[in-house]
Design an enzyme around this catalytic site. Structure first.
Site, PDB file in Angstrom:
ATOM      1  N   SER A  55     -10.030   7.856 -16.619  1.00 56.45           N
ATOM      2  CA  SER A  55      -9.612   8.779 -17.668  1.00 56.45           C
ATOM      3  C   SER A  55     -10.523   8.659 -18.883  1.00 56.45           C
ATOM      4  O   SER A  55     -10.868   7.568 -19.307  1.00 56.45           O
ATOM      5  CB  SER A  55      -8.183   8.449 -18.104  1.00 56.45           C
ATOM      6  OG  SER A  55      -7.359   8.350 -16.971  1.00 56.45           O
ATOM      7  N   HIS A 114      -8.702  14.365 -12.983  1.00 53.69           N
ATOM      8  CA  HIS A 114      -9.487  13.666 -11.960  1.00 53.69           C
ATOM      9  C   HIS A 114     -10.038  14.732 -11.005  1.00 53.69           C
ATOM     10  O   HIS A 114      -9.452  15.032  -9.980  1.00 53.69           O
ATOM     11  CB  HIS A 114      -8.618  12.675 -11.175  1.00 53.69           C
ATOM     12  CG  HIS A 114      -8.348  11.389 -11.886  1.00 53.69           C
ATOM     13  ND1 HIS A 114      -9.077  10.254 -11.675  1.00 53.69           N
ATOM     14  CD2 HIS A 114      -7.424  11.051 -12.808  1.00 53.69           C
ATOM     15  CE1 HIS A 114      -8.625   9.273 -12.441  1.00 53.69           C
ATOM     16  NE2 HIS A 114      -7.611   9.729 -13.141  1.00 53.69           N
ATOM     17  N   HIS A 165      -5.241   7.126  -5.874  1.00 52.71           N
ATOM     18  CA  HIS A 165      -4.311   6.070  -6.260  1.00 52.71           C
ATOM     19  C   HIS A 165      -3.187   5.971  -5.229  1.00 52.71           C
ATOM     20  O   HIS A 165      -2.776   6.984  -4.652  1.00 52.71           O
ATOM     21  CB  HIS A 165      -3.678   6.387  -7.624  1.00 52.71           C
ATOM     22  CG  HIS A 165      -4.667   6.692  -8.708  1.00 52.71           C
ATOM     23  ND1 HIS A 165      -5.234   7.933  -8.855  1.00 52.71           N
ATOM     24  CD2 HIS A 165      -5.169   5.917  -9.690  1.00 52.71           C
ATOM     25  CE1 HIS A 165      -6.058   7.910  -9.897  1.00 52.71           C
ATOM     26  NE2 HIS A 165      -6.038   6.698 -10.415  1.00 52.71           N
ATOM     27  N   TYR A 182      -0.163   5.572  -6.009  1.00 51.94           N
ATOM     28  CA  TYR A 182       1.019   6.312  -6.497  1.00 51.94           C
ATOM     29  C   TYR A 182       0.981   7.795  -6.133  1.00 51.94           C
ATOM     30  O   TYR A 182       1.987   8.482  -6.197  1.00 51.94           O
ATOM     31  CB  TYR A 182       1.225   6.135  -8.015  1.00 51.94           C
ATOM     32  CG  TYR A 182       0.154   6.726  -8.904  1.00 51.94           C
ATOM     33  CD1 TYR A 182       0.046   8.100  -9.095  1.00 51.94           C
ATOM     34  CD2 TYR A 182      -0.745   5.902  -9.582  1.00 51.94           C
ATOM     35  CE1 TYR A 182      -0.934   8.644  -9.914  1.00 51.94           C
ATOM     36  CE2 TYR A 182      -1.724   6.423 -10.398  1.00 51.94           C
ATOM     37  CZ  TYR A 182      -1.815   7.795 -10.553  1.00 51.94           C
ATOM     38  OH  TYR A 182      -2.789   8.316 -11.364  1.00 51.94           O
ATOM     39  N   GLU A 183      -0.215   8.287  -5.727  1.00 50.66           N
ATOM     40  CA  GLU A 183      -0.303   9.684  -5.302  1.00 50.66           C
ATOM     41  C   GLU A 183       0.258   9.856  -3.886  1.00 50.66           C
ATOM     42  O   GLU A 183       0.398  10.977  -3.412  1.00 50.66           O
ATOM     43  CB  GLU A 183      -1.763  10.152  -5.301  1.00 50.66           C
ATOM     44  CG  GLU A 183      -2.380  10.208  -6.677  1.00 50.66           C
ATOM     45  CD  GLU A 183      -3.874  10.516  -6.592  1.00 50.66           C
ATOM     46  OE1 GLU A 183      -4.215  11.697  -6.489  1.00 50.66           O
ATOM     47  OE2 GLU A 183      -4.678   9.572  -6.618  1.00 50.66           O
ATOM     48  N   ALA A 234      -7.989   3.468 -17.255  1.00 50.19           N
ATOM     49  CA  ALA A 234      -7.115   3.404 -18.419  1.00 50.19           C
ATOM     50  C   ALA A 234      -6.112   2.291 -18.171  1.00 50.19           C
ATOM     51  O   ALA A 234      -5.659   2.115 -17.040  1.00 50.19           O
ATOM     52  CB  ALA A 234      -6.386   4.732 -18.585  1.00 50.19           C
ATOM     53  N   MET A 266      -2.927   1.032 -12.947  1.00 49.00           N
ATOM     54  CA  MET A 266      -2.541   1.467 -11.600  1.00 49.00           C
ATOM     55  C   MET A 266      -3.731   1.785 -10.688  1.00 49.00           C
ATOM     56  O   MET A 266      -3.595   2.557  -9.748  1.00 49.00           O
ATOM     57  CB  MET A 266      -1.647   2.707 -11.706  1.00 49.00           C
ATOM     58  CG  MET A 266      -0.424   2.533 -12.577  1.00 49.00           C
ATOM     59  SD  MET A 266       0.452   4.085 -12.778  1.00 49.00           S
ATOM     60  CE  MET A 266       1.507   3.715 -14.197  1.00 49.00           C
ATOM     61  N   SER A 267      -4.892   1.216 -10.986  1.00 52.05           N
ATOM     62  CA  SER A 267      -6.054   1.532 -10.135  1.00 52.05           C
ATOM     63  C   SER A 267      -6.973   0.319 -10.033  1.00 52.05           C
ATOM     64  O   SER A 267      -6.587  -0.793 -10.379  1.00 52.05           O
ATOM     65  CB  SER A 267      -6.820   2.717 -10.733  1.00 52.05           C
ATOM     66  OG  SER A 267      -7.439   2.350 -11.937  1.00 52.05           O
ATOM     67  N   ASN A 312      -2.941   2.277 -24.619  1.00 53.44           N
ATOM     68  CA  ASN A 312      -1.612   2.137 -25.248  1.00 53.44           C
ATOM     69  C   ASN A 312      -1.229   0.665 -25.245  1.00 53.44           C
ATOM     70  O   ASN A 312      -1.782  -0.114 -24.470  1.00 53.44           O
ATOM     71  CB  ASN A 312      -0.564   2.926 -24.423  1.00 53.44           C
ATOM     72  CG  ASN A 312      -0.576   2.517 -22.952  1.00 53.44           C
ATOM     73  OD1 ASN A 312      -1.452   2.908 -22.186  1.00 53.44           O
ATOM     74  ND2 ASN A 312       0.379   1.702 -22.571  1.00 53.44           N
ATOM     75  N   HIS A 351       2.252   9.766 -20.951  1.00 48.59           N
ATOM     76  CA  HIS A 351       0.936  10.095 -20.400  1.00 48.59           C
ATOM     77  C   HIS A 351       0.054  10.765 -21.457  1.00 48.59           C
ATOM     78  O   HIS A 351      -1.164  10.553 -21.485  1.00 48.59           O
ATOM     79  CB  HIS A 351       1.118  11.002 -19.177  1.00 48.59           C
ATOM     80  CG  HIS A 351      -0.160  11.338 -18.484  1.00 48.59           C
ATOM     81  ND1 HIS A 351      -0.981  10.381 -17.919  1.00 48.59           N
ATOM     82  CD2 HIS A 351      -0.790  12.528 -18.269  1.00 48.59           C
ATOM     83  CE1 HIS A 351      -2.045  10.965 -17.392  1.00 48.59           C
ATOM     84  NE2 HIS A 351      -1.960  12.257 -17.590  1.00 48.59           N
TER      85      HIS A 351
HETATM   86  N1  HPA Z   1       0.713   0.644 -17.522  1.00 51.37           N
HETATM   87  C1  HPA Z   1       0.171   0.977 -16.328  1.00 51.37           C
HETATM   88  N2  HPA Z   1      -0.862   1.802 -16.201  1.00 51.37           N
HETATM   89  C2  HPA Z   1      -1.386   2.303 -17.334  1.00 51.37           C
HETATM   90  C3  HPA Z   1      -0.874   2.012 -18.593  1.00 51.37           C
HETATM   91  C4  HPA Z   1       0.240   1.122 -18.703  1.00 51.37           C
HETATM   92  O1  HPA Z   1       0.751   0.813 -19.792  1.00 51.37           O
HETATM   93  N3  HPA Z   1      -1.625   2.697 -19.512  1.00 51.37           N
HETATM   94  C5  HPA Z   1      -2.576   3.369 -18.787  1.00 51.37           C
HETATM   95  N4  HPA Z   1      -2.433   3.146 -17.474  1.00 51.37           N
END
Ligand code: HPA
Length: 275
Positions: free
Chosen positions: A33, A64, A86, A88-89, A116, A214-215, A238, A250
């Site tokens: 990202s 993406h 990913h 999660y997809e 990210a 998550m990657s 974040n 997000h």
């Molecule tokens: N947690 C998991 N994945 C993320 C986060 C998070 O806080 N921020 C960006 N990707």
């Protein structure tokens, strides 16, 4: 799917790319990202759409785009993966890391990834960058599960130094030259797509994680299995759950990824000039 079917799929995908690119690179950069705009600044030599590569997964996440680009980045010939896959997809870990083996088959020796991540170590502020020195993948499926593909690597690969030290040094010196703050830390992989709970983040902190995302980790394991050098950089988008008390969303992640994109792009350009 049998081991030989999987191996044949990897070969077919690699053959398609070989046939559609005028030359091949020994380095692959995976854009997370915020780094998408980098591709507007590179010299594009050729590109293929993921949709046209046999057995390649498709990206489903907005931001993406699904394209493999052969480009010159700061003079260095490199493949750029614009969009990644990913768990999660809905992809299996093996599917999500399929491309790494395809890259290995094409002769790629260095894999550079960006992502990210949520910051657990509170010395890192949103939109700052962190080079990954090690990871925690204890809670997730291994991309190497199932019959071992001996042509790529051994059954029980060592993981003492997944992230290449020389590449980390090059990135750190690039950051210093550009006066871009660059933290070092441990990245913990979670499957998502839900963000973590504050209790989970407290637990990950005790385990030694500085950031969470998550990657990247399954890809790093697959690449190290193939003997590639790996470098990965997180954009802290974040504070992880419970750290600032604010709910995560997000939009904040994308906003901070975009806010850091100037720095991330400058850093990558300087780093690639050293390869
Ligand atoms: N947690 C998991 N994945 C993320 C986060 C998070 O806080 N921020 C960006 N990707």
């Amino acid at each position: 799917m049998t081991e030989s079917d999987f191996s044949s799929r990897i070969s077919q995908a690699a053959e398609y790319i070989r046939a559609n690119m005028p030359e091949l690179a020994d380095t692959c950069l995976v854009l997370g990202s915020g780094l998408g705009p980098l591709t507007d600044r590179v010299e594009t030599i050729a590109s293929v759409s993921y949709a046209d590569i046999p057995y390649f997964p498709q990206t489903t996440v907005p931001g993406h785009e699904g394209k493999l680009i052969l480009s010159k980045l700061s003079g260095k010939l490199t493949f750029i993966m614009k969009g990644r896959f990913h768990f999660y997809e809905g992809y299996s870990t093996q599917e999500a890391t399929f491309y790494v083996r395809v890259m290995s088959k094409l002769g790629v020796k260095t894999l550079v990834m960006t992502n990210a991540a949520g910051g657990i170590n509170s010395s890192m502020k949103p939109s700052e960058l962190m080079v990954i020195t090690d990871h925690i993948s204890l809670f997730c499926d291994s991309p190497l599960r199932g019959a071992n593909l001996d042509e790529f690597g051994v059954r029980f690969p060592d993981q003492t130094q997944v992230y290449d030290l020389e590449l980390q040094e090059k990135l750190l010196s690039s950051a210093k030259e550009l006066s871009i703050p660059l933290h070092k830390g441990v990245y913990c992989y979670t499957r998502g797509p839900q963000y973590e709970t504050p209790a989970e983040i407290r637990a990950l902190k005790v385990l030694g994680a500085d950031a969470v995302g998550m990657s990247t980790v399954a890809e790093a394991i697959t690449a190290s299995h193939c003997g590639m050098k790996v470098l990965a950089v997180s954009c802290i988008t974040n504070y992880a759950a419970g750290i600032s008390g604010q709910p995560l969303c997000h939009e904040e992640v994308m906003q901070n990824a975009n806010a850091s994109s100037r720095n991330s792009i400058a850093l990558m350009e300087r780093f690639f000039s050293k390869l």
